[in-house]
Design a protein around this motif. Structure first.
Motif, mmCIF file in Angstrom:
data_model
loop_
_atom_site.group_PDB
_atom_site.id
_atom_site.type_symbol
_atom_site.label_atom_id
_atom_site.label_comp_id
_atom_site.label_asym_id
_atom_site.label_seq_id
_atom_site.Cartn_x
_atom_site.Cartn_y
_atom_site.Cartn_z
ATOM 1 N N LEU A 39 -8.133 1.965 1.195
ATOM 2 C CA LEU A 39 -8.311 0.913 2.189
ATOM 3 C C LEU A 39 -8.551 1.531 3.557
ATOM 4 C CD1 LEU A 39 -5.354 -1.365 1.043
ATOM 5 C CD2 LEU A 39 -7.780 -1.658 0.515
ATOM 6 N N GLU A 40 -9.290 0.816 4.382
ATOM 7 C CA GLU A 40 -9.594 1.273 5.738
ATOM 8 C C GLU A 40 -8.314 1.279 6.581
ATOM 9 O OE1 GLU A 40 -12.092 -0.510 9.481
ATOM 10 O OE2 GLU A 40 -12.874 -0.883 7.456
ATOM 11 N N THR A 41 -8.108 2.360 7.338
ATOM 12 C CA THR A 41 -6.934 2.472 8.209
ATOM 13 C C THR A 41 -7.349 2.951 9.595
ATOM 14 O OG1 THR A 41 -6.507 4.777 7.656
ATOM 15 C CG2 THR A 41 -5.420 3.123 6.288
ATOM 16 N N VAL A 49 0.847 -1.193 0.000
ATOM 17 C CA VAL A 49 0.000 0.000 0.000
ATOM 18 C C VAL A 49 0.880 1.239 0.000
ATOM 19 C CG1 VAL A 49 -1.878 -1.138 1.250
ATOM 20 C CG2 VAL A 49 -0.179 0.144 2.526
ATOM 21 N N TRP A 50 0.295 2.328 -0.427
ATOM 22 C CA TRP A 50 0.901 3.648 -0.268
ATOM 23 C C TRP A 50 0.169 4.333 0.869
ATOM 24 C CZ3 TRP A 50 5.273 5.238 -2.281
ATOM 25 C CH2 TRP A 50 5.744 4.626 -3.436
ATOM 26 N N LEU A 80 -3.686 3.605 0.105
ATOM 27 C CA LEU A 80 -4.122 3.268 -1.245
ATOM 28 C C LEU A 80 -3.474 1.954 -1.658
ATOM 29 C CD1 LEU A 80 -3.696 6.764 -2.938
ATOM 30 C CD2 LEU A 80 -5.842 5.681 -2.240
ATOM 31 N N GLN A 81 -4.258 1.046 -2.190
ATOM 32 C CA GLN A 81 -3.768 -0.225 -2.703
ATOM 33 C C GLN A 81 -2.747 0.081 -3.798
ATOM 34 O OE1 GLN A 81 -3.005 -3.145 -3.941
ATOM 35 N NE2 GLN A 81 -4.561 -4.493 -3.129
ATOM 36 N N ALA A 82 -1.567 -0.528 -3.756
ATOM 37 C CA ALA A 82 -0.502 -0.218 -4.704
ATOM 38 C C ALA A 82 -0.538 -1.088 -5.961
ATOM 39 C CB ALA A 82 0.863 -0.344 -4.022
ATOM 40 N N PHE A 111 -6.192 -4.700 4.775
ATOM 41 C CA PHE A 111 -5.792 -4.942 3.386
ATOM 42 C C PHE A 111 -6.813 -5.815 2.681
ATOM 43 C CE2 PHE A 111 -3.628 -6.959 -0.111
ATOM 44 C CZ PHE A 111 -3.052 -5.857 -0.718
ATOM 45 N N GLU A 112 -7.224 -5.373 1.510
ATOM 46 C CA GLU A 112 -8.161 -6.115 0.673
ATOM 47 C C GLU A 112 -7.659 -6.049 -0.764
ATOM 48 O OE1 GLU A 112 -12.522 -5.363 2.004
ATOM 49 O OE2 GLU A 112 -11.424 -3.475 2.214
#
Length: 99
Positions: free
Chosen positions: A71-73, A11-12, A24-26, A85-86
């Motif tokens: 993504l949820e954090t 992720v970023w 953000l999903q990388a 992570f999804e």
């Protein structure tokens, strides 16, 4: 990373406030290539097929069917960042979670 027996991904992370983090999903939603940060252009770029995204993850050009997946954090009391992570199906406009 402290995730025993967990499938990991990339992720970023971007800090928006003192205790607000955006993840953000990388993986590019087009074909799953690794999205890189282009610091000079202040954007994310997928090197495989030239999809580009702004720093918020919104698609600005290229063949990707959608922007980068947020993504949820959460930030723990100790200051650690936890990301749910999804993975999502590529090549679709809608975010379809993969099991």
């Amino acid at each position: 990373t402290r995730s025993p027996a967990q499938r990991l991904g990339t992720v970023w992370l971007r800090k928006k406030g003192p205790r607000e983090i955006v993840a953000l999903q990388a993986e590019c939603p087009h074909l799953g290539c690794s999205v890189q940060l282009d610091r000079d252009a202040r954007r994310f770029a997928c090197p495989c097929h030239e999809s580009f995204f702004d720093l918020e993850g919104k698609q600005t050009s290229g063949p990707s069917p959608r922007g980068m997946d947020a993504l949820e954090t959460r930030v723990t009391a100790d200051g650690d960042v936890e990301v749910k992570f999804e993975r999502f199906r590529t090549q679709t406009r809608d975010r379809v979670e993969l099991g």
